[in-house]
Structure formats: C-alpha cells, structure tokens
Design a protein around this motif. Structure first.
Motif, mmCIF file in Angstrom:
data_model
loop_
_atom_site.group_PDB
_atom_site.id
_atom_site.type_symbol
_atom_site.label_atom_id
_atom_site.label_comp_id
_atom_site.label_asym_id
_atom_site.label_seq_id
_atom_site.Cartn_x
_atom_site.Cartn_y
_atom_site.Cartn_z
ATOM 1 N N ASP A 153 0.812 -1.586 0.242
ATOM 2 C CA ASP A 153 -0.323 -0.429 -0.484
ATOM 3 C C ASP A 153 1.056 1.362 -0.030
ATOM 4 N N ILE A 154 0.392 2.668 -0.736
ATOM 5 C CA ILE A 154 0.772 3.554 -0.363
ATOM 6 C C ILE A 154 0.748 4.310 1.140
ATOM 7 N N PRO A 155 1.704 4.441 1.112
ATOM 8 C CA PRO A 155 1.759 5.332 2.679
ATOM 9 C C PRO A 155 1.154 6.507 3.166
ATOM 10 N N GLY A 156 0.857 6.920 3.858
ATOM 11 C CA GLY A 156 -0.416 7.849 4.313
ATOM 12 C C GLY A 156 0.993 8.727 4.406
ATOM 13 N N GLY A 157 0.272 9.741 3.502
ATOM 14 C CA GLY A 157 1.402 11.315 3.579
ATOM 15 C C GLY A 157 2.709 11.423 2.774
ATOM 16 N N ALA A 158 2.294 10.147 1.701
ATOM 17 C CA ALA A 158 3.346 10.355 0.427
ATOM 18 C C ALA A 158 3.601 10.899 -0.570
ATOM 19 N N CYS A 159 4.453 10.988 -0.846
ATOM 20 C CA CYS A 159 5.121 11.593 -2.361
ATOM 21 C C CYS A 159 4.886 10.331 -3.599
ATOM 22 N N VAL A 160 3.831 10.528 -4.821
ATOM 23 C CA VAL A 160 3.821 8.869 -5.845
ATOM 24 C C VAL A 160 4.606 10.179 -6.169
ATOM 25 N N ALA A 161 6.180 9.686 -7.052
ATOM 26 C CA ALA A 161 6.247 10.061 -8.028
ATOM 27 C C ALA A 161 6.266 9.105 -9.617
ATOM 28 N N MET A 162 6.297 10.050 -10.242
ATOM 29 C CA MET A 162 6.398 9.803 -11.786
ATOM 30 C C MET A 162 7.791 9.444 -12.934
ATOM 31 N N HIS A 163 8.689 8.759 -12.562
ATOM 32 C CA HIS A 163 9.887 8.712 -13.144
ATOM 33 C C HIS A 163 9.562 8.012 -15.166
ATOM 34 N N SER A 164 9.832 9.245 -15.359
ATOM 35 C CA SER A 164 9.303 8.820 -16.962
ATOM 36 C C SER A 164 10.684 9.348 -17.546
ATOM 37 N N GLY A 165 11.796 8.935 -17.270
ATOM 38 C CA GLY A 165 12.949 9.408 -17.493
ATOM 39 C C GLY A 165 13.692 11.056 -18.099
ATOM 40 N N TRP A 166 12.586 11.632 -17.868
ATOM 41 C CA TRP A 166 12.532 12.611 -18.807
ATOM 42 C C TRP A 166 13.787 13.796 -18.179
ATOM 43 N N ALA A 167 14.026 14.262 -16.736
ATOM 44 C CA ALA A 167 15.476 14.737 -16.179
ATOM 45 C C ALA A 167 16.096 14.489 -17.273
ATOM 46 N N GLY A 168 16.660 13.376 -17.515
ATOM 47 C CA GLY A 168 17.637 13.200 -19.002
ATOM 48 C C GLY A 168 18.041 13.908 -19.959
ATOM 49 N N LYS A 169 16.916 14.932 -20.062
ATOM 50 C CA LYS A 169 16.550 15.843 -21.377
ATOM 51 C C LYS A 169 16.920 16.654 -21.165
ATOM 52 N N VAL A 170 17.207 17.067 -19.260
ATOM 53 C CA VAL A 170 16.711 18.195 -18.814
ATOM 54 C C VAL A 170 17.598 20.315 -19.612
ATOM 55 N N ASP A 171 18.562 19.455 -20.504
ATOM 56 C CA ASP A 171 19.491 20.315 -21.200
ATOM 57 C C ASP A 171 19.390 20.594 -22.063
ATOM 58 N N THR A 172 18.476 19.578 -22.753
ATOM 59 C CA THR A 172 17.941 19.468 -24.706
ATOM 60 C C THR A 172 16.406 20.075 -24.916
ATOM 61 N N ASP A 173 16.497 20.117 -26.169
ATOM 62 C CA ASP A 173 15.166 20.818 -26.492
ATOM 63 C C ASP A 173 13.762 20.031 -26.361
ATOM 64 N N GLY A 174 15.052 18.514 -25.945
ATOM 65 C CA GLY A 174 14.132 17.525 -25.930
ATOM 66 C C GLY A 174 13.455 17.251 -24.586
ATOM 67 N N PHE A 175 13.695 18.002 -23.508
ATOM 68 C CA PHE A 175 12.339 18.393 -22.561
ATOM 69 C C PHE A 175 10.896 18.990 -22.109
#
Length: 271
Positions: A153-175
């Motif tokens: 189960d997802i714990p109370g107070g949780a932060c649910v994060a989406m990992h799409s791999g987009w952080a690796g594009k941050v220095d490109t137009d692809g972001f």
C-alpha cells in the motif's frame, strides 16, 4: 557610518555567525524548535542522501518557453569583502512546488503547506520505458495498482512520483519537446490523481517533467483535481533514477513566502 565601518561590521557579524554554527554543529541538533514529530519513516535510519533538485539558471527550460530566472551581483568580495546577489524568478521555475493556491481560488499558499507534509515516504512509479516510446503517455490507475501489487500500500503522507526518464533531457530541447503547436512529455492522468485522492493518504505528486499534466493537456485536469484538495505538487524533480521504488524518505525544502502559489525548492531523498 563610513563605508569601511560598514564592511568591518559585516565581517564581524559573519565571523560571529560562523562561530555560532560551529558550536551548534558540535553540540548536535537534538530537537527542532517547531516541535513537530518526525515521521515514522525516519526511525529506521538511512544510509545515503540523493539530491533531487536541478540547478536553477537563466536557461532552465520553462512551460512558457521563456527565461524565468535572472541574477545580478550587487556586491563582490574584491570590492566589498562579501558577495551578495539579487535574483528575479517566476515562482514556477526549476525544481519547484505547486501550492494548492496555484489552481484554486482560495487554496493554501506555499507558506501554509503543513510542515508535516514536507517529509514524505517516496513512492516512485516508473514509466520510463513507455515514455521513451510515447512522449504523451500518462501515469494511470493501472500503473498505481501494479505498483501496489509489487510494493504494498501507498503510505499515508506519501509523495507519489512519476519517473519518466525526462530529467535526462533537461539540457536539451527534448525536455519541453515543443513541436511548434504544443509540448509533448508525460504526466499524471486525472483518473490516477482521483484514485490517489480517494483511495490513499498521499499528500503530494511529483513529476520529472514541466507539468503534473502531460504536455499536450489543454485543460490541466490533473492540476484541477489534485491541488484544490489541499495537496501539492512538485515539478521538474531530478534523480528519480537513483532512488528505489519504495523505502526512501523525501525531504522537501519548500519556500515560505506569504501568499505564494509555489516556488523553487531544494529537495533531497534519504535512502
């Protein structure tokens, strides 16, 4: 007061502050002045810390495609014996918080987010492989069910994060991935946001992209579903590829300016 007197006064104050911090570090910080109890997730201990924050600079990609950060040096060490910069920033720039007020008429501002929500069990839903094939994909209720089936189960107070791999594009137009008409990157499906509201005690969503909604969204449905409930969001989070799906604790250094709709944050995960 003369200029040299001002500079000497500043240096004396800096030395006093340094001595104070050294003394504090030596004795240890045994208690927090606010008296807020630490979440149970901290009790088990952590072996390492991961930075989950992108470095903010004038060329950091933004939703609107224009620079939202600038900095000017007002004092420099060579002339004044101390450094001081003045910066101008749009609240929703870099790794930042979306407060409830951002998408509601009278929701909580960033300074009103409960501090207890800023230390959260981190749940990472990995859709990177799918996002690599379809930039417009979204986290769905099926993704959440699949995560729960493996991790519990997802714990109370949780932060649910989406990992799409987009952080690796941050220095490109692809972001931002703008095709001349619209942007293309993953986000949360509104039905996933609604499921988390109705069936879990999650208090925040995080995405490694520019928006909680996927880039082609025209109605910001996930923003409007999530934020008016008093929950908050984190956009442009970094480092999700370096943390486990479950077990890390996210520490969210949200800004605290009165009436803010959000703001840049320093975020780290304890693993």
């Amino acid at each position: 007061m003369c200029d040299i007197c001002v500079m000497n006064s500043v240096k004396d104050r800096m030395l006093s502050r340094r001595n104070f911090f050294r003394a504090t570090a030596a004795t240890g910080i045994a208690a927090v002045a606010t008296g807020v109890s630490a979440p149970a997730t901290l009790a088990g201990g952590h072996g390492m810390v991961e930075d989950m924050t992108h470095t903010l600079h004038p060329d950091f990609p933004t939703y609107f495609g224009e620079s939202q950060f600038s900095s000017e040096q007002l004092y420099n060490y060579a002339e004044h014996f101390f450094n001081l910069n003045q910066y101008t920033v749009v609240e929703h720039t870099g790794t930042h918080i979306d407060a409830p007020l951002h998408f509601s008429e009278d929701g909580a501002s960033v300074d009103e987010i409960p501090v207890s929500d800023l230390v959260a069990p981190l749940c990472v839903i990995d859709i990177a492989q799918r996002a690599d094939e379809d930039a417009d994909t979204r986290v769905t209720p099926d993704d959440i069910r699949a995560w729960i089936a493996v991790n519990g189960d997802i714990p109370g107070g949780a932060c649910v994060a989406m990992h799409s791999g987009w952080a690796g594009k941050v220095d490109t137009d692809g972001f931002r991935n703008f095709d001349g008409k619209t942007q293309h990157y993953p986000g949360f499906h509104v039905e996933a946001a609604q499921m988390l509201i109705e069936e879990t005690g999650a208090r925040s969503l995080a995405v490694d992209t520019l928006s909680l909604d996927h880039g082609i969204s025209a109605d910001f449905a996930s923003h409007y579903a999530w934020l008016p409930t008093g929950r908050f969001g984190i956009e442009n989070i970094a480092g999700l590829d370096r943390v486990p799906a479950v077990g890390a604790t996210l520490v969210i250094g949200a800004p605290k300016h009165s009436g803010g709709t959000g703001g840049p944050a320093r975020i780290f995960a304890m693993i």
